[in-house]
Design a protein around this motif. Sequence first.
Motif, PDB file in Angstrom:
ATOM      1  N   VAL A 121      -4.802   8.546  -7.658  1.00 32.19           N
ATOM      2  CA  VAL A 121      -4.825   7.773  -6.416  1.00 32.19           C
ATOM      3  C   VAL A 121      -3.589   6.875  -6.322  1.00 32.19           C
ATOM      4  O   VAL A 121      -3.287   6.108  -7.237  1.00 32.19           O
ATOM      5  CB  VAL A 121      -6.107   6.907  -6.324  1.00 32.19           C
ATOM      6  N   ASP A 122      -2.890   6.982  -5.213  1.00 24.46           N
ATOM      7  CA  ASP A 122      -1.695   6.173  -4.959  1.00 24.46           C
ATOM      8  C   ASP A 122      -2.056   5.066  -3.966  1.00 24.46           C
ATOM      9  O   ASP A 122      -2.291   5.338  -2.791  1.00 24.46           O
ATOM     10  CB  ASP A 122      -0.597   7.064  -4.379  1.00 24.46           C
ATOM     11  N   PRO A 123      -2.094   3.813  -4.408  1.00 24.58           N
ATOM     12  CA  PRO A 123      -2.472   2.701  -3.520  1.00 24.58           C
ATOM     13  C   PRO A 123      -1.525   2.507  -2.338  1.00 24.58           C
ATOM     14  O   PRO A 123      -1.891   1.846  -1.362  1.00 24.58           O
ATOM     15  CB  PRO A 123      -2.436   1.476  -4.446  1.00 24.58           C
ATOM     16  N   SER A 124      -0.330   3.063  -2.397  1.00 25.79           N
ATOM     17  CA  SER A 124       0.591   2.950  -1.273  1.00 25.79           C
ATOM     18  C   SER A 124       0.254   3.945  -0.164  1.00 25.79           C
ATOM     19  O   SER A 124       0.788   3.841   0.943  1.00 25.79           O
ATOM     20  CB  SER A 124       2.036   3.170  -1.732  1.00 25.79           C
ATOM     21  N   VAL A 125      -0.635   4.881  -0.466  1.00 26.61           N
ATOM     22  CA  VAL A 125      -1.041   5.907   0.489  1.00 26.61           C
ATOM     23  C   VAL A 125      -2.506   5.775   0.868  1.00 26.61           C
ATOM     24  O   VAL A 125      -2.880   5.883   2.040  1.00 26.61           O
ATOM     25  CB  VAL A 125      -0.781   7.320  -0.086  1.00 26.61           C
ATOM     26  N   VAL A 126      -3.341   5.524  -0.136  1.00 26.92           N
ATOM     27  CA  VAL A 126      -4.800   5.491   0.041  1.00 26.92           C
ATOM     28  C   VAL A 126      -5.289   4.054   0.157  1.00 26.92           C
ATOM     29  O   VAL A 126      -4.960   3.206  -0.683  1.00 26.92           O
ATOM     30  CB  VAL A 126      -5.499   6.192  -1.140  1.00 26.92           C
TER      31      VAL A 126
END
Length: 213
Positions: A121-126
């Motif tokens: 999971v990428d916090p900059s996307v999700v």
Amino acid sequence: MLKKNCDYSVYLVLDPVLTEKVGMVKTAELAIEGGATIVQLRAPQWKKRHRYECALALKDVLHAYQVPLIIDDDLDIALACNADGVHVGQKDLPVHIVRKFLGPDKIVGLSINNEQQMLAVDPSVVDYVGVGPVFSTTTKPDAEAATGIDGLAKLMKLCPVPAVAIGGIKSHHIAEIAATGVQGVAVVSAICGQNDPLASARELSELWKRFSN
């Protein structure tokens, strides 16, 4: 509606079969009056035109309550009706593609079932993840194996973004689910198809407030 202030505590996932008597829009409105904080339109069995028309009707109602509308999987419908976000599964469009088309201000959610998926999971996307199914569920026939409470708790230790637990969740599960550190519960049959969706949502909301603090 600022996504950073999004309240995930009682996340309603609408089901067209369970809501057949009351209707999707009325069920959503009653649930919001009872305390639902975010609503997802999930109707894979409907034709796209039907989903689009329902999304427009839902958006009108939800906007009055300042409750976000999330569209399951259908990026095109979300764009067409200017929904607040899109939720995708592991086999749907990649989240970075969804983010590219939605832009930075919309909500992007992703389904998570295991450690490998969580670590990716990428916090900059999700913006948030839906973790589960916690328990076995009949409302999503293609769901992965249930994580159980212990599995949910382990995944939450790795979670870099807000999370909602999903899958077979009822009111009597709220206390143990809240203890895992999730930011909310996503429910289908706990509200959809109930004799009194408003009362069902209110019970979930009150239980969440009691046990999540």
